[in-house]
Design a protein around this motif. Sequence first.
Motif, PDB file in Angstrom:
ATOM      1  N   PRO A 219       0.820  -1.219   0.000  1.00 35.38           N
ATOM      2  CA  PRO A 219       0.000   0.000   0.000  1.00 35.38           C
ATOM      3  C   PRO A 219       0.848   1.261   0.000  1.00 35.38           C
ATOM      4  O   PRO A 219       1.994   1.260   0.453  1.00 35.38           O
ATOM      5  CB  PRO A 219      -0.795  -0.119   1.295  1.00 35.38           C
ATOM      6  CG  PRO A 219       0.092  -0.922   2.199  1.00 35.38           C
ATOM      7  CD  PRO A 219       0.779  -1.908   1.308  1.00 35.38           C
ATOM      8  N   ARG A 220       0.291   2.313  -0.496  1.00 26.28           N
ATOM      9  CA  ARG A 220       0.917   3.634  -0.414  1.00 26.28           C
ATOM     10  C   ARG A 220       0.591   4.249   0.935  1.00 26.28           C
ATOM     11  O   ARG A 220      -0.430   3.919   1.562  1.00 26.28           O
ATOM     12  CB  ARG A 220       0.395   4.525  -1.537  1.00 26.28           C
ATOM     13  CG  ARG A 220       0.841   4.120  -2.926  1.00 26.28           C
ATOM     14  CD  ARG A 220       2.101   4.860  -3.342  1.00 26.28           C
ATOM     15  NE  ARG A 220       1.809   6.264  -3.571  1.00 26.28           N
ATOM     16  CZ  ARG A 220       1.461   6.775  -4.763  1.00 26.28           C
ATOM     17  NH1 ARG A 220       1.351   5.971  -5.818  1.00 26.28           N
ATOM     18  NH2 ARG A 220       1.220   8.057  -4.898  1.00 26.28           N
ATOM     19  N   VAL A 221       1.412   5.177   1.379  1.00 31.13           N
ATOM     20  CA  VAL A 221       1.211   5.810   2.683  1.00 31.13           C
ATOM     21  C   VAL A 221      -0.156   6.483   2.760  1.00 31.13           C
ATOM     22  O   VAL A 221      -0.847   6.416   3.781  1.00 31.13           O
ATOM     23  CB  VAL A 221       2.333   6.834   2.964  1.00 31.13           C
ATOM     24  CG1 VAL A 221       2.040   7.624   4.235  1.00 31.13           C
ATOM     25  CG2 VAL A 221       3.679   6.136   3.082  1.00 31.13           C
ATOM     26  N   MET A 228      -1.413   4.621  11.618  1.00 30.09           N
ATOM     27  CA  MET A 228      -0.427   3.678  11.090  1.00 30.09           C
ATOM     28  C   MET A 228       0.660   4.416  10.312  1.00 30.09           C
ATOM     29  O   MET A 228       1.852   4.107  10.432  1.00 30.09           O
ATOM     30  CB  MET A 228      -1.107   2.657  10.192  1.00 30.09           C
ATOM     31  CG  MET A 228      -0.164   1.590   9.650  1.00 30.09           C
ATOM     32  SD  MET A 228      -1.028   0.425   8.597  1.00 30.09           S
ATOM     33  CE  MET A 228      -2.171  -0.269   9.789  1.00 30.09           C
ATOM     34  N   ALA A 229       0.257   5.394   9.520  1.00 29.92           N
ATOM     35  CA  ALA A 229       1.248   6.166   8.764  1.00 29.92           C
ATOM     36  C   ALA A 229       2.211   6.884   9.704  1.00 29.92           C
ATOM     37  O   ALA A 229       3.418   6.973   9.427  1.00 29.92           O
ATOM     38  CB  ALA A 229       0.534   7.170   7.867  1.00 29.92           C
ATOM     39  N   LEU A 235      10.319   5.187   8.429  1.00 28.03           N
ATOM     40  CA  LEU A 235      10.771   4.367   7.307  1.00 28.03           C
ATOM     41  C   LEU A 235      10.448   5.076   5.986  1.00 28.03           C
ATOM     42  O   LEU A 235       9.340   5.582   5.811  1.00 28.03           O
ATOM     43  CB  LEU A 235      10.068   3.006   7.310  1.00 28.03           C
ATOM     44  CG  LEU A 235      10.334   2.077   8.501  1.00 28.03           C
ATOM     45  CD1 LEU A 235       9.416   0.861   8.420  1.00 28.03           C
ATOM     46  CD2 LEU A 235      11.792   1.636   8.535  1.00 28.03           C
ATOM     47  N   ASN A 236      11.440   5.110   5.086  1.00 27.49           N
ATOM     48  CA  ASN A 236      11.113   5.645   3.767  1.00 27.49           C
ATOM     49  C   ASN A 236      10.435   4.550   2.940  1.00 27.49           C
ATOM     50  O   ASN A 236      10.385   3.387   3.344  1.00 27.49           O
ATOM     51  CB  ASN A 236      12.355   6.198   3.060  1.00 27.49           C
ATOM     52  CG  ASN A 236      13.414   5.136   2.824  1.00 27.49           C
ATOM     53  OD1 ASN A 236      13.102   4.003   2.467  1.00 27.49           O
ATOM     54  ND2 ASN A 236      14.688   5.504   3.015  1.00 27.49           N
ATOM     55  N   THR A 237       9.925   4.922   1.779  1.00 24.87           N
ATOM     56  CA  THR A 237       9.132   3.988   0.969  1.00 24.87           C
ATOM     57  C   THR A 237       9.925   2.745   0.592  1.00 24.87           C
ATOM     58  O   THR A 237       9.425   1.614   0.682  1.00 24.87           O
ATOM     59  CB  THR A 237       8.642   4.698  -0.310  1.00 24.87           C
ATOM     60  OG1 THR A 237       7.870   5.845   0.064  1.00 24.87           O
ATOM     61  CG2 THR A 237       7.785   3.761  -1.154  1.00 24.87           C
ATOM     62  N   ARG A 242      10.931  -3.104   1.129  1.00 21.35           N
ATOM     63  CA  ARG A 242      11.879  -4.205   1.312  1.00 21.35           C
ATOM     64  C   ARG A 242      11.464  -5.091   2.482  1.00 21.35           C
ATOM     65  O   ARG A 242      11.465  -6.323   2.381  1.00 21.35           O
ATOM     66  CB  ARG A 242      13.287  -3.642   1.548  1.00 21.35           C
ATOM     67  CG  ARG A 242      14.357  -4.727   1.734  1.00 21.35           C
ATOM     68  CD  ARG A 242      15.701  -4.111   2.066  1.00 21.35           C
ATOM     69  NE  ARG A 242      15.640  -3.337   3.306  1.00 21.35           N
ATOM     70  CZ  ARG A 242      15.677  -3.881   4.525  1.00 21.35           C
ATOM     71  NH1 ARG A 242      15.765  -5.209   4.666  1.00 21.35           N
ATOM     72  NH2 ARG A 242      15.626  -3.124   5.597  1.00 21.35           N
ATOM     73  N   ILE A 243      11.075  -4.474   3.598  1.00 20.49           N
ATOM     74  CA  ILE A 243      10.654  -5.240   4.772  1.00 20.49           C
ATOM     75  C   ILE A 243       9.417  -6.073   4.464  1.00 20.49           C
ATOM     76  O   ILE A 243       9.326  -7.256   4.823  1.00 20.49           O
ATOM     77  CB  ILE A 243      10.376  -4.287   5.959  1.00 20.49           C
ATOM     78  CG1 ILE A 243      11.680  -3.626   6.421  1.00 20.49           C
ATOM     79  CG2 ILE A 243       9.736  -5.034   7.117  1.00 20.49           C
ATOM     80  CD1 ILE A 243      11.465  -2.520   7.436  1.00 20.49           C
TER      81      ILE A 243
END
Length: 482
Positions: A219-221, A228-229, A235-237, A242-243
């Motif tokens: 999902p996008r921010v 949650m955001a 964390l950057n996008t 990656r996580i």
Amino acid sequence: MSLTDRADELWESERRLTAIGRTSLSVPARQAIVDQQIRPNSSVLDYGCGRGGDVRALREVTSNVEGWDPHYLPDGNRRLSDVVLLTYVLNVIEDPDERCRTLLRAWELTKETLVVATRLVWEKSKLKGTGFRDGVLTSRRTFQHLFSAGELRSYVEDATGVRCVSAAPGIVYAFKRDEARLSYLARRIAPSAIWLTSDDAASAIASVVDYTERRGRVPRVEEMPTQMAELLAHLNTAELQRIVRVSADPEKVAEGAKRSTLTTLLFLGVELFNGRGPFGCLPLFVQLDVRAFFSSYKEACMRSDRLLLKLRDDAYVRGAMNGAKVGKITPTALYVHRRAIDHMPVVLRLYEHCASLAAGRPQEWTLAKLRHQGRGVSWLDYPEFDTDPHPRLRSSYMVDLTTLKTSHMSYEPSQNRPLLHRKHEFLHPADPDVPKYRRLTDSELRAGLYANPHLIGTEQGWEAELVRCGRQLRGHRLIKRN
């Protein structure tokens, strides 16, 4: 003064008799709340509010509610509002020109959504009176023009000049902005995402992983809940992606992507049926799904257009029904329980959605009947499906997609109503009630109760066969008759 003029004068003064004293919300107002057209921050005008029952009830939802009525509340504030209710007004106006002017005035006062509701033609049997002009002059000296569901939608579209949606039989939404119409369609077809509760960064990441597995993409921010955001702001996008990719199950992600692709095609097919808008008008999550699962918006539209065209192909539709893993197919139609409707092939889901948008899906229904001979959808109401081993049919509502004509039948007055057998066949195989229903069917087969299929489709015929076989029902168990 002519007799007609005298009648018109009486009608003008007696419209007030059609106003009902309400102690709870009307069906159209309740539907508008369910469909998120009326929200806690919405301004609402009930144009032609009658005795004001909806105005009082809606103030429990939003404080910004006004009402106006030429008889009961002539001093009401007719102001520009987010949502305007025009409920059961058009059908009591005997002058077609005034009827249209009233609709246009309500539209002028609308900022976002106009909700129009009228009585429908199947209610004619409840009216006592004589035909006059395009309606009925009742015994109470009031007038009623009864609309068909398709006629109402076309009437509002012609007057407002915008694409409208039938929210339910006799209830139509007209939207000022195309974005609002498309957002409504998206909510009907693909409900909003459910996010897991997040109290810290770890649980927020787990929620994003869950979303990714169900949706098929990260999902996008701007899609995430605000809390949650904020928890993931460190964390950057690229780091978040990656996580998530490391943590998510690839098979679940692939299955989610397939499901989202089909849902997007379904939405775009329904959107074309109801009038397609530009890419920028689509809800954000649909735009992101298009970018994730298709090479371009053009490609997605072409695929959905082909899907819509397949509805005209009898062989394709029949093949989809035969290949469906849900529902009971007969020589004329496929019957599917509402709990299993989303498990149908996407072309059949599109079939059912198009019918619902054309003339409205009723609020109470249990089975959808999709004809493969011709194009028509019926919604059948068996209110005791879960508790009665052989539930009785209460009503049916049918839409013919070829002509957009509708029909309604109530079976409540009947002493010999149709009833169902083999309930498990209407459900998805994984439904938890299927084993119980199948056991009952098997025991009825062994007892010989299905030996005369032409007799058992109604209450009296079924009871006669139970007596003949010396059996009776106790819940979902077949026992020997005393």
